[in-house]
Each structure stands twice: as C-alpha cells, then as structure tokens.
Design a protein around this motif. Structure first.
Motif, short mmCIF file in Angstrom:
data_model
loop_
_atom_site.label_atom_id
_atom_site.label_comp_id
_atom_site.label_asym_id
_atom_site.label_seq_id
_atom_site.Cartn_x
_atom_site.Cartn_y
_atom_site.Cartn_z
N PHE A 190 54.65 -65.26 -48.55
CA PHE A 190 53.15 -64.74 -48.76
C PHE A 190 52.85 -65.39 -50.39
N GLN A 191 51.39 -65.45 -50.59
CA GLN A 191 50.34 -66.45 -51.77
C GLN A 191 49.66 -65.04 -51.91
N TYR A 192 49.39 -65.23 -53.11
CA TYR A 192 48.35 -64.26 -53.56
C TYR A 192 47.50 -65.46 -54.50
N TYR A 193 45.82 -65.41 -54.64
CA TYR A 193 45.31 -66.05 -55.04
C TYR A 193 44.15 -64.93 -55.48
N ARG A 194 43.74 -64.35 -56.73
CA ARG A 194 42.66 -63.72 -57.37
C ARG A 194 43.21 -62.60 -56.91
N GLU A 195 44.14 -61.90 -56.61
CA GLU A 195 44.29 -60.70 -56.67
C GLU A 195 43.92 -60.35 -54.64
N GLU A 196 44.79 -61.86 -54.25
CA GLU A 196 43.90 -61.45 -52.17
C GLU A 196 45.31 -61.97 -51.08
N GLU A 197 45.70 -61.47 -50.64
CA GLU A 197 46.92 -62.43 -49.76
C GLU A 197 45.87 -63.58 -49.83
N ASN A 198 46.53 -64.75 -49.58
CA ASN A 198 45.98 -65.91 -49.08
C ASN A 198 46.65 -66.73 -48.14
N GLY A 199 47.33 -66.14 -47.68
CA GLY A 199 48.69 -66.80 -46.69
C GLY A 199 49.48 -65.53 -46.21
N ARG A 200 50.32 -66.13 -45.22
CA ARG A 200 51.99 -65.45 -44.97
C ARG A 200 52.72 -66.49 -44.29
N GLY A 201 54.22 -65.66 -44.60
CA GLY A 201 54.92 -66.65 -43.52
C GLY A 201 55.31 -66.20 -43.08
N ASN A 202 56.29 -66.29 -42.35
CA ASN A 202 56.69 -65.23 -41.10
C ASN A 202 58.31 -64.07 -41.18
N PHE A 203 57.33 -63.17 -41.86
CA PHE A 203 58.47 -62.36 -42.42
C PHE A 203 57.17 -60.24 -42.00
N PRO A 204 58.02 -59.74 -41.69
CA PRO A 204 57.33 -58.55 -40.87
C PRO A 204 56.55 -57.54 -42.28
#
Lengths: 116, 115
Positions: free
Chosen positions: B47-61
């Motif tokens: 996943f990616q975080y931008y300014r303290e918010e999750e901004n995208g996620r891969g195929n992980f549970p």
C-alpha cells in the motif's frame, strides 16, 4: 500471472563490454517504466526511466529502449564496470491510474555479473 | 540529506503473532509505500500512504495495515502472521504520489522470518 517478466535470472558480461538486460510486459495500459538496481543488503536504487511517448532515454552509460508494439524494453550499459554487478529490476507503472495508487509492478530481476 | 531508514533490520516471529515494522521517510518526502519481496521475486506493492491517508492498496489481505504519522514516518502492521509472510519488507518514500514525478527512494528493508 506475471505482468512484468525478466526471463534471464542472471547475465555474465566482461568488463568494458555492453550489458543488455531485457524486460517484457503484458499489460498494454502500462505507460511508464523504470529500472532499479539492487546491491545485497541494500534497498533498490532508481537508475533510469522512460515514458511511453519516447522510445529511448539516455543517462551517461545507461540507455533504456522501449518497443511498445512488442511490449519490450531493454537496458543497455556501456561500458560495463565491476561496480555494475548487482540485481536489476524492471518496473512498470500507470502514470494516470485515476484514484489511488497501484504501485509499481516489478519483474523478478536479473543478476548482472561483470567479470574482470 | 538523510535517506529512508527502516527498523528493525531483522526479525523472527512465530506463526499467529503480530509484528510492527517502522520506516522514516527521506527528508521532504510526503508519500510512503510499502513493498513485500519474497525470496526470488521482485518487490510487490502492499500500500501507499499520502499525508496520513491510505492512497492505494495492492492485493494483500486486511491483516496487513499501515499508518503514516504527521512527520511522514510510517508503520506496517501484520496480524496473525503466516509462514508465507516471511520476506523482505521494503519501505519507499517519494516527493509525490506518482512515480512519474518522483522516483521511489527505498530503505534497506526489514527481513522478517516467520517460524
């Protein structure tokens, strides 16, 4: 299903000669490509990139070529030096994924060995 | 300019336990991404975080979760560890969310072994 493929796990090249590392991709939506280099016990470091509007990008000894119709890119290193011995990862991205990051999609890497 | 630092460098956990991995971003970078690199594989986006918010996620549970703090440092938490979670976990920071505007700068990783 691997979307980015590096079919050569390893490559041995003599010092001073050209090293050519290859990468194929299956997702035609990818429009930005990067090469990373990784030494043991270190994280990958960015080497060079190319967007799909170009077919070549050069930076010193490193040149990346992109063939969109073949969904193929290659990294050329000329001349090869001992310090170039490392694992090279090809990665692909979508410049405009539209809402949220998809992250980079990496190949499995090619271990380049430069022989003296 | 300090680079991306990760801690710890190595960790051994037992199946079913929980683990927290930490990452300090490079100075001036507001985006952090986490990748998992299994043996013989390329890094895989978690996943990616931008300014303290999750901004995208891969195929992980969902048992893979993260946090980004106001100083842009980050944590990766993994609950209910499984043997397949054994891997090198890489943190990468960047100036921008898009790799086109700023390449990822990776840390040296945390090697997690689950027994």
């Amino acid at each position: 299903d691997q979307q980015v493929k590096q079919n050569s796990p390893s490559l041995s090249v003599q010092e001073g000669r050209i090293s050519i590392l290859n990468c194929d991709y299956t997702n035609s939506m990818f429009d930005y490509f990067l090469w990373y280099k990784k030494y043991p016990a270190e994280g990958p470091t960015f080497l060079i990139s190319i967007s799909s509007i170009k077919d070549k990008n050069e930076d010193g000894r490193f040149t990346v070529f992109l063939n969109k119709s073949a969904k193929h890119l290659s990294l050329h290193i000329v001349p090869s030096q001992p310090g170039d011995s490392a694992v090279y990862f090809c990665a692909a991205d979508l410049m405009y994924s539209g809402g949220g990051a998809d992250g980079l999609t990496f190949g499995k890497g090619t271990h380049l060995i430069i022989q003296p | 300019e300090t680079g991306v630092t990760q801690s710890p460098t190595h960790l051994i956990k037992t199946r079913g336990q929980q683990v927290t991995l930490r990452c300090s971003s490079q100075s001036g970078h507001n985006t952090v991404s986490w990748y998992q690199q299994a043996l013989g594989q390329g890094p895989q986006f978690i996943f990616q975080y931008y300014r303290e918010e999750e901004n995208g996620r891969g195929n992980f549970p969902p048992r893979f979760s993260g946090l980004q703090f106001p100083n842009y440092s980050s944590e990766l938490n993994v609950n209910a560890l499984e043997l397949d979670d054994s891997a090198l976990y890489l943190c990468a920071s960047s100036i921008d969310r898009s790799s086109y505007n700023s390449p990822l700068h990776f840390g040296n990783g945390t090697r997690l072994t689950v027994t």
